[in-house]
Design an enzyme around this catalytic site. Structure first.
Site, PDB file in Angstrom:
ATOM      1  N   LYS A 196       1.436  44.973  15.897  1.00  0.00           N
ATOM      2  CA  LYS A 196       2.637  45.552  16.500  1.00  0.00           C
ATOM      3  C   LYS A 196       3.832  44.620  16.347  1.00  0.00           C
ATOM      4  O   LYS A 196       4.960  45.063  16.105  1.00  0.00           O
ATOM      5  CB  LYS A 196       2.396  45.836  17.986  1.00  0.00           C
ATOM      6  CG  LYS A 196       1.383  46.923  18.267  1.00  0.00           C
ATOM      7  CD  LYS A 196       1.931  48.296  17.972  1.00  0.00           C
ATOM      8  CE  LYS A 196       0.958  49.370  18.433  1.00  0.00           C
ATOM      9  NZ  LYS A 196       1.467  50.733  18.153  1.00  0.00           N
ATOM     10  N   LYS A 247      -0.136  58.082  17.048  1.00  0.00           N
ATOM     11  CA  LYS A 247       1.163  58.667  17.406  1.00  0.00           C
ATOM     12  C   LYS A 247       2.277  57.651  17.275  1.00  0.00           C
ATOM     13  O   LYS A 247       3.341  57.937  16.723  1.00  0.00           O
ATOM     14  CB  LYS A 247       1.096  59.201  18.840  1.00  0.00           C
ATOM     15  CG  LYS A 247       2.376  59.867  19.318  1.00  0.00           C
ATOM     16  CD  LYS A 247       2.213  60.409  20.724  1.00  0.00           C
ATOM     17  CE  LYS A 247       3.498  61.083  21.200  1.00  0.00           C
ATOM     18  NZ  LYS A 247       3.349  61.633  22.576  1.00  0.00           N
ATOM     19  N   LYS A 261      -4.300  52.434  11.130  1.00  0.00           N
ATOM     20  CA  LYS A 261      -4.992  53.579  11.694  1.00  0.00           C
ATOM     21  C   LYS A 261      -4.027  54.737  11.905  1.00  0.00           C
ATOM     22  O   LYS A 261      -2.804  54.563  11.914  1.00  0.00           O
ATOM     23  CB  LYS A 261      -5.627  53.201  13.032  1.00  0.00           C
ATOM     24  CG  LYS A 261      -4.613  52.934  14.143  1.00  0.00           C
ATOM     25  CD  LYS A 261      -5.288  52.775  15.499  1.00  0.00           C
ATOM     26  CE  LYS A 261      -4.251  52.598  16.594  1.00  0.00           C
ATOM     27  NZ  LYS A 261      -4.843  52.547  17.947  1.00  0.00           N
TER      28      LYS A 261
END
Length: 267
Positions: free
Chosen positions: A50, A136, A133
């Site tokens: 992230k 959303k 992966k």
């Protein structure tokens, strides 16, 4: 919630609730934060991914997400937790926090939950953008409620390359991702057909994507129909959420009461 129900989760056997309806989770999350070390949180793979993807939005919530996940799991003293491959490290962190709490307070209170897989191995559903992966937040996902046209549009935009340059070469990540999706939703015959075509350098990515889109739609169609049925009945969804929250709060309240006593908080 409608997705969970459409996929077959029985709320009578596995209560479904909204996390914010169970405030005790936040209290346990706080306690785990107090016993978490900066270095170990920074080494979590999902956190590092992230940070690379969004360097201007690195916040405490992102860093301490494993503590929140551990609170969700350990609050209910779970024995086994169904997770994908990408959550294995967070499961390890949950076990770590359970052991650490027990050691700090010299108790055998939290059990160490096991990861549960429906197949022999954990599965990670890959995204359509060639890396990582499907999710959303990554913007590379196909949703169970997507209609046929939307699914086809997304799949046809999936990242590919110019094709194999030699026989039987290893598939690069974007292509391997498409074949992983084929494994999940297509027949073995279909997978073998395109795998053989790739290995002998005759594969046509357009044909592969069209077949993959059709197979994903066939997989999602009955689920999508059930989702629409549940979404058309908001009263039922509200009732299920309320009943699930009531059951979850009862267990969570008992856990927090016992945790406070172990830590030494006065009533």
């Amino acid at each position: 919630m409608s997705e969970y129900l459409a996929c077959g989760i029985d709320p009578e056997k596995a209560p479904i609730y909204i996390q914010s309806d169970v405030k005790e989770v936040l209290e346990l999350y706080l306690y785990f934060n107090m016993n978490a070390y900066l270095g170990e949180l920074e080494r979590v793979t999902s956190f590092k991914d992230k940070v690379r993807a969004q360097p201007d939005n690195v916040n405490a919530g992102l860093l301490t997400y494993p503590c929140l996940m551990a609170a969700d799991i350990l609050m209910h003293k779970a024995d086994k937790v169904p997770v994908g491959k990408d959550q294995e490290q967070n499961m390890e962190m949950a076990r770590l926090f359970a052991r650490r709490f027990n050691r700090i307070y010299n108790v055998e209170y939290f059990k160490e939950p096991e990861s549960y897989h429906f197949n022999k191995h954990a599965v990670k559903v890959p995204g359509l953008n060639g890396t990582g992966k499907m999710g959303k937040s990554e913007g590379n996902a196909i949703y169970l409620c997507d209609d046929e046209a939307t699914i086809k549009k997304k799949v046809m935009r999936a990242v590919t390359d110019s094709g194999p340059e030699r026989m039987n070469q290893e598939k690069p990540e974007p292509i391997a991702n498409l074949f992983t999706l084929l494994e999940l939703v297509s027949t073995q015959e279909t997978y073998d057909f395109f795998n053989d075509a790739y290995n002998n350098m005759t594969v046509r990515y357009g044909d592969l994507k069209k077949q993959l889109a059709a197979d994903i739609n066939a997989f999602c169609a009955p689920i999508r129909e059930k989702i629409q049925e549940y979404q058309s009945n908001e009263k039922l969804l509200d009732e299920i959420a309320a009943a699930g929250a009531e059951k979850a709060r009862a267990r969570a309240a008992q856990t927090i009461k016992e945790v406070r006593e172990i830590i030494g908080f006065r009533a």
